[in-house]
Enzyme design. Sequence first.
Site, PDB file in Angstrom:
ATOM      1  N   GLY A 114      23.988  94.122 -17.829  1.00 34.39           N
ATOM      2  CA  GLY A 114      24.364  95.212 -18.395  1.00 34.39           C
ATOM      3  C   GLY A 114      23.550  96.197 -18.663  1.00 34.39           C
TER       4      GLY A 114
ATOM      5  N   MET B 101      23.124  82.280  -8.532  1.00 36.64           N
ATOM      6  CA  MET B 101      24.114  82.078  -7.729  1.00 36.64           C
ATOM      7  C   MET B 101      24.843  83.463  -7.903  1.00 36.64           C
ATOM      8  SD  MET B 101      25.497  78.218  -8.559  1.00 36.64           S
ATOM      9  CE  MET B 101      26.749  78.316  -7.169  1.00 36.64           C
TER      10      MET B 101
ATOM     11  N   GLU C 241      30.135  74.203  -8.712  1.00 37.76           N
ATOM     12  CA  GLU C 241      29.031  74.345  -8.281  1.00 37.76           C
ATOM     13  C   GLU C 241      28.284  72.948  -8.015  1.00 37.76           C
ATOM     14  OE1 GLU C 241      26.603  76.533 -10.742  1.00 37.76           O
ATOM     15  OE2 GLU C 241      24.917  75.438 -10.634  1.00 37.76           O
TER      16      GLU C 241
ATOM     17  N   HIS D 295      28.122  80.505 -19.322  1.00 39.41           N
ATOM     18  CA  HIS D 295      28.737  81.680 -19.134  1.00 39.41           C
ATOM     19  C   HIS D 295      29.595  82.232 -20.113  1.00 39.41           C
ATOM     20  CE1 HIS D 295      28.919  79.882 -14.543  1.00 39.41           C
ATOM     21  NE2 HIS D 295      27.737  80.268 -14.881  1.00 39.41           N
TER      22      HIS D 295
ATOM     23  N   ASN E 293      30.612  82.281 -11.022  1.00 32.97           N
ATOM     24  CA  ASN E 293      29.762  82.514 -11.867  1.00 32.97           C
ATOM     25  C   ASN E 293      29.676  84.146 -12.022  1.00 32.97           C
ATOM     26  OD1 ASN E 293      29.298  80.496  -9.588  1.00 32.97           O
ATOM     27  ND2 ASN E 293      27.588  79.852 -10.906  1.00 32.97           N
TER      28      ASN E 293
HETATM   29  P1  FAD Z   1      22.162  88.855 -20.934  1.00 27.66           P
HETATM   30  O1  FAD Z   1      21.909  88.695 -19.456  1.00 27.66           O
HETATM   31  O2  FAD Z   1      22.486  87.645 -21.615  1.00 27.66           O
HETATM   32  O3  FAD Z   1      21.260  89.791 -21.603  1.00 27.66           O
HETATM   33  C1  FAD Z   1      21.190  90.093 -22.981  1.00 27.66           C
HETATM   34  C2  FAD Z   1      20.197  90.490 -23.448  1.00 27.66           C
HETATM   35  O4  FAD Z   1      20.001  91.011 -24.793  1.00 27.66           O
HETATM   36  C3  FAD Z   1      19.043  89.472 -23.787  1.00 27.66           C
HETATM   37  O5  FAD Z   1      17.896  89.641 -22.887  1.00 27.66           O
HETATM   38  C4  FAD Z   1      18.907  89.101 -25.009  1.00 27.66           C
HETATM   39  O6  FAD Z   1      17.506  88.504 -25.523  1.00 27.66           O
HETATM   40  C5  FAD Z   1      18.968  90.520 -25.644  1.00 27.66           C
HETATM   41  N1  FAD Z   1      19.579  90.614 -26.949  1.00 27.66           N
HETATM   42  C6  FAD Z   1      20.307  90.027 -27.578  1.00 27.66           C
HETATM   43  N2  FAD Z   1      20.664  90.206 -28.615  1.00 27.66           N
HETATM   44  C7  FAD Z   1      19.804  91.196 -29.127  1.00 27.66           C
HETATM   45  C8  FAD Z   1      19.532  92.228 -30.048  1.00 27.66           C
HETATM   46  N3  FAD Z   1      20.480  92.245 -31.261  1.00 27.66           N
HETATM   47  N4  FAD Z   1      18.380  93.192 -30.035  1.00 27.66           N
HETATM   48  C9  FAD Z   1      17.902  93.067 -29.028  1.00 27.66           C
HETATM   49  N5  FAD Z   1      17.920  92.499 -27.766  1.00 27.66           N
HETATM   50  C10 FAD Z   1      18.987  91.496 -27.952  1.00 27.66           C
HETATM   51  N6  FAD Z   1      25.247  83.393 -13.656  1.00 27.66           N
HETATM   52  C11 FAD Z   1      25.646  83.708 -12.225  1.00 27.66           C
HETATM   53  O7  FAD Z   1      26.227  84.529 -12.023  1.00 27.66           O
HETATM   54  N7  FAD Z   1      25.129  82.676 -11.470  1.00 27.66           N
HETATM   55  C12 FAD Z   1      24.224  81.652 -11.935  1.00 27.66           C
HETATM   56  O8  FAD Z   1      23.823  80.897 -11.179  1.00 27.66           O
HETATM   57  C13 FAD Z   1      24.205  81.603 -13.317  1.00 27.66           C
HETATM   58  N8  FAD Z   1      23.188  80.339 -13.900  1.00 27.66           N
HETATM   59  C14 FAD Z   1      23.017  80.343 -15.134  1.00 27.66           C
HETATM   60  C15 FAD Z   1      22.181  79.478 -15.624  1.00 27.66           C
HETATM   61  C16 FAD Z   1      21.673  79.441 -16.729  1.00 27.66           C
HETATM   62  C17 FAD Z   1      20.768  78.273 -17.349  1.00 27.66           C
HETATM   63  C18 FAD Z   1      22.189  80.520 -17.891  1.00 27.66           C
HETATM   64  C19 FAD Z   1      22.034  80.250 -19.145  1.00 27.66           C
HETATM   65  C20 FAD Z   1      23.256  81.291 -17.262  1.00 27.66           C
HETATM   66  C21 FAD Z   1      23.705  81.430 -16.048  1.00 27.66           C
HETATM   67  N9  FAD Z   1      24.584  82.458 -15.416  1.00 27.66           N
HETATM   68  C22 FAD Z   1      24.839  82.380 -14.377  1.00 27.66           C
HETATM   69  C23 FAD Z   1      25.039  83.249 -16.538  1.00 27.66           C
HETATM   70  C24 FAD Z   1      24.196  84.714 -16.491  1.00 27.66           C
HETATM   71  O9  FAD Z   1      23.104  84.521 -16.641  1.00 27.66           O
HETATM   72  C25 FAD Z   1      25.067  85.516 -17.725  1.00 27.66           C
HETATM   73  O10 FAD Z   1      26.312  85.806 -17.241  1.00 27.66           O
HETATM   74  C26 FAD Z   1      24.280  87.096 -17.692  1.00 27.66           C
HETATM   75  O11 FAD Z   1      22.740  86.863 -17.813  1.00 27.66           O
HETATM   76  C27 FAD Z   1      25.114  87.678 -18.691  1.00 27.66           C
HETATM   77  O12 FAD Z   1      24.639  89.060 -18.471  1.00 27.66           O
HETATM   78  P2  FAD Z   1      24.555  90.118 -19.714  1.00 27.66           P
HETATM   79  O13 FAD Z   1      24.277  91.410 -19.325  1.00 27.66           O
HETATM   80  O14 FAD Z   1      25.956  90.107 -20.282  1.00 27.66           O
HETATM   81  O15 FAD Z   1      23.611  89.553 -20.949  1.00 27.66           O
END
Ligand code: FAD
Length: 501
Positions: free
Chosen positions: A16, A116, A356, A441, A479
Amino acid sequence: AEGARVPALVIGSGYGGAVAALRLTRAGVDTHIVEMGRAWDTPGPDGKVFSGILSPDKRSTWLSDTTDQPVSNFMGFGINKKIDRYVGVLESEKFAGIKVYQGRGVGGGSLVNGGMAVTPKRDFFEQILPTIDADQMYSTYFPRANSTLGVNHIDEAWFESTPWYQFSRVGRKTAHRSGFATTFVPNVYDFEHMKREAAGTAQASALGAEVIYGNNAGKRSLDKTYLALAAATGRLTVTTLHRVTAVEPAATGGGYQVTMEQINEQGGVIATKSVTADRVFFAAGSVGTSKLLVTMKAQGKLPNLSSQVGEEWGNNGNIMFGRANHMWDSTGSKQSTIPAMGIDNWADPTASVFAEIAPLPAGLETYVSLYLAITNNPERARFRYNTATGKVDLDWRATQNQLGIDMTKRVFDKINKKEGTIYRTDLFGVYKTWGDHLTYHPLGGCVLGRATDDHGRLHEYPGLYVMDGALVPGNVGVNPFVTITALAERNMEAIIAADLG
Ligand code: FAD
């Protein structure tokens, strides 16, 4: 710097946040990302940026004295090890009834995930977010997300012949023998690079047991795609090792005061700062954004936020588990860490599962087929501020996984019966079959069209927006990162046109 004023501040640098940063900077808006993790761009003493799965060190884990591997045990032995406390790349955040794995650093989850890249099934997407124009999503924003993320497809001829995907072929064979369909899954890992790894002409990463603690090569994580494009505009600033703790209306001059703690590499707070931002984009992930907003509402800093803030959280129905294959169905000592295939039984309402076929790269033959099942589990939980502890609780209970387990069993009991095989009971503890105490997730907590308006605006507070996985109501059937990215693309386009135009 302390006291500065910025036009746009983005909290977090995952999917995001990266989309918000690219679209804002391209629209000519100077944008500031605040990220609590570090930038993963500098090699350690071993010459590598990240540590691997088989020899994790302090770089692996966020502020903990031990690793916390998702598959925690093997044949009676715990496989976690002691490490130095450090701002490592993977956090397992513990709530009373569930552990939530998340990436930490510039790129968020893209640094640690399996890559993925799955576009959700349209009828299910329409069911969970009925007010969104699905035509537009599927004609414009899903394609835009996929192309900017660098999604690619495995060469199927290579897949059929390489030892590195024997585990997938065994998983597929046993699924087909019981009448279940499988499908190839696109990925952001560069499959051409992976072929060169297999040929010995490129640095081994997916084929070198690297994934959940970061990939040193091959993966198109957000720092290489969206965030690199945003940086190329010259309008992006990224401040790392700063954790946002409060957002509230500025006392004078409009906009919002954003308070943050600067931390050192051991997690100690070394400074507290505040800046003023005209617009703030919450992109700290489902958990991070929900915790912040629930706290701001409870502490009276953003008292008018919707009562829907903190609601409708789900684990995307995640259930992890393993099966023990017979000796003649070896899954291989060579396993790519990047999953390439799923078992798709989603259309069956009694066993709605997209599983998966996951690798278990142990460097030796295990005969294990590991799976991460995404089930259609409608159970939800809520985040609540706890005045006694000053922390946010998530009220998910272990029993809420039962529906997901039941659906998973309808598929895999059948496979086990046909094959004469059993579940492994040693991967998540002693006699514990279901890895249902963890999720990869997290979704929801600030759902689109309910806690926000239809484009992620926190409309009680003009200039505040939610842009991450918190917008997705609990489960999406696949995913989630392609969905999170595409929704952010859609919302940012509307916000830039209407609010910044
Ligand atoms: P995030 O990517 O979690 O980003 C949030 C960021 O905000 C982080 O960098 C964090 O450090 C930062 N943050 C949090 N709180 C604060 C704060 N208070 N101040 C400053 N910074 C902050 N999804 C798939 O679609 N395919 C896959 O194959 C897949 N495999 C996965 C494998 C693993 C091991 C994991 C953990 C997740 C996997 N996922 C996968 C899920 C996917 O990574 C997440 O759904 C996605 O990253 C979420 O995106 P986001 O933008 O919501 O937040």
